[in-house]
Design a protein around this motif. Structure first.
Motif, PDB file in Angstrom:
ATOM      1  N   ALA A  41      31.062  20.949  70.088  1.00 16.10           N
ATOM      2  CA  ALA A  41      30.262  21.031  71.311  1.00 16.10           C
ATOM      3  C   ALA A  41      29.047  21.932  71.071  1.00 16.10           C
ATOM      4  N   ASP A  42      28.091  21.823  71.976  1.00 12.59           N
ATOM      5  CA  ASP A  42      26.922  22.703  71.903  1.00 12.59           C
ATOM      6  C   ASP A  42      27.345  24.133  72.217  1.00 12.59           C
ATOM      7  N   LEU A  43      26.752  25.070  71.506  1.00  9.84           N
ATOM      8  CA  LEU A  43      27.076  26.473  71.711  1.00  9.84           C
ATOM      9  C   LEU A  43      26.143  27.099  72.742  1.00  9.84           C
ATOM     10  N   THR A  72      28.761  41.234  70.944  1.00  8.93           N
ATOM     11  CA  THR A  72      29.290  40.366  69.887  1.00  8.93           C
ATOM     12  C   THR A  72      30.598  39.712  70.314  1.00  8.93           C
ATOM     13  N   VAL A  73      31.494  40.481  70.890  1.00  7.98           N
ATOM     14  CA  VAL A  73      32.778  39.922  71.346  1.00  7.98           C
ATOM     15  C   VAL A  73      32.538  38.882  72.432  1.00  7.98           C
ATOM     16  N   TRP A  74      31.685  39.203  73.382  1.00 13.15           N
ATOM     17  CA  TRP A  74      31.390  38.259  74.469  1.00 13.15           C
ATOM     18  C   TRP A  74      30.773  36.980  73.917  1.00 13.15           C
ATOM     19  N   ALA A  75      29.800  37.118  73.008  1.00 17.18           N
ATOM     20  CA  ALA A  75      29.119  35.940  72.474  1.00 17.18           C
ATOM     21  C   ALA A  75      30.057  35.076  71.637  1.00 17.18           C
ATOM     22  N   MET A  76      30.979  35.697  70.930  1.00 21.07           N
ATOM     23  CA  MET A  76      31.882  34.923  70.082  1.00 21.07           C
ATOM     24  C   MET A  76      32.984  34.237  70.879  1.00 21.07           C
ATOM     25  N   TYR A  77      33.412  34.818  71.958  1.00 23.01           N
ATOM     26  CA  TYR A  77      34.481  34.215  72.763  1.00 23.01           C
ATOM     27  C   TYR A  77      33.965  33.324  73.892  1.00 23.01           C
ATOM     28  N   LEU A  78      32.683  33.365  74.184  1.00 16.71           N
ATOM     29  CA  LEU A  78      32.123  32.557  75.260  1.00 16.71           C
ATOM     30  C   LEU A  78      32.386  31.058  75.071  1.00 16.71           C
ATOM     31  N   PRO A  79      32.196  30.485  73.880  1.00 13.30           N
ATOM     32  CA  PRO A  79      32.505  29.047  73.738  1.00 13.30           C
ATOM     33  C   PRO A  79      33.986  28.734  73.955  1.00 13.30           C
ATOM     34  N   ILE A  80      34.850  29.644  73.573  1.00 17.55           N
ATOM     35  CA  ILE A  80      36.281  29.418  73.759  1.00 17.55           C
ATOM     36  C   ILE A  80      36.608  29.413  75.257  1.00 17.55           C
ATOM     37  N   PHE A  81      36.004  30.351  76.004  1.00 15.02           N
ATOM     38  CA  PHE A  81      36.212  30.383  77.450  1.00 15.02           C
ATOM     39  C   PHE A  81      35.631  29.142  78.122  1.00 15.02           C
ATOM     40  N   MET A  82      34.470  28.685  77.644  1.00 14.43           N
ATOM     41  CA  MET A  82      33.861  27.492  78.228  1.00 14.43           C
ATOM     42  C   MET A  82      34.708  26.257  77.938  1.00 14.43           C
ATOM     43  N   ALA A  91      23.718  32.703  73.669  1.00 12.48           N
ATOM     44  CA  ALA A  91      24.122  33.983  73.076  1.00 12.48           C
ATOM     45  C   ALA A  91      24.914  33.758  71.795  1.00 12.48           C
ATOM     46  N   THR A  92      25.782  32.782  71.797  1.00 14.00           N
ATOM     47  CA  THR A  92      26.577  32.489  70.610  1.00 14.00           C
ATOM     48  C   THR A  92      25.699  31.929  69.510  1.00 14.00           C
ATOM     49  N   ARG A  93      24.792  31.039  69.873  1.00 14.22           N
ATOM     50  CA  ARG A  93      23.872  30.476  68.886  1.00 14.22           C
ATOM     51  C   ARG A  93      23.023  31.569  68.255  1.00 14.22           C
TER      52      ARG A  93
END
Length: 119
Positions: A50-52, A104-114, A55-57
């Motif tokens: 999926a598209d990231l 960093t934690v927020w950006a890395m886990y954001l796709p998982i939460f989405m 922040a993650t990108r």
């Protein structure tokens, strides 16, 4: 005849290298940690297909950006009043380091939460 009392100059504030050193060390460690952490998450993101989020990108494309965190700590130390510069540099390093870790934690886990929100 009495001589007027002379005022002595204010004592010089001694340089305490421990406090700015702690601030620089924390900022440096938290700034370079994404260089090792982000690639491990990148493999997981590729499997999502999926598209990231932006922040993650940003973290995936430029994990080295946060390695510049010691620069603002040095700027705080250089620009702060001499009486407070060591303490303010330490506080700036700790605050910037905590902010970098949080981002960093927020950006890395954001796709998982989405992804979890869509299921």
């Amino acid at each position: 005849m009495q001589t007027p009392p002379t005022s002595s100059p204010a004592p010089a504030v001694p340089f305490n290298p421990v406090l700015p050193g702690i601030g620089l060390l924390i900022a440096f460690a938290c700034g370079i940690a994404p260089i090792w952490v982000v690639p491990q998450f990148e493999q997981v993101f590729v499997s999502f297909g999926a598209d990231l989020p932006a922040a993650t990108r940003l973290m995936v494309d430029y994990p080295w950006v946060l390695s510049a965190l010691p620069v603002p700590v040095l700027a705080v130390w250089a620009l702060a009043p001499k009486r407070w510069r060591d303490l303010l540099a330490c506080v700036a390093g700790v605050v910037l380091g905590m902010a970098a870790v949080g981002f960093t934690v927020w950006a890395m886990y954001l796709p998982i939460f989405m992804l979890g929100a869509t299921i």
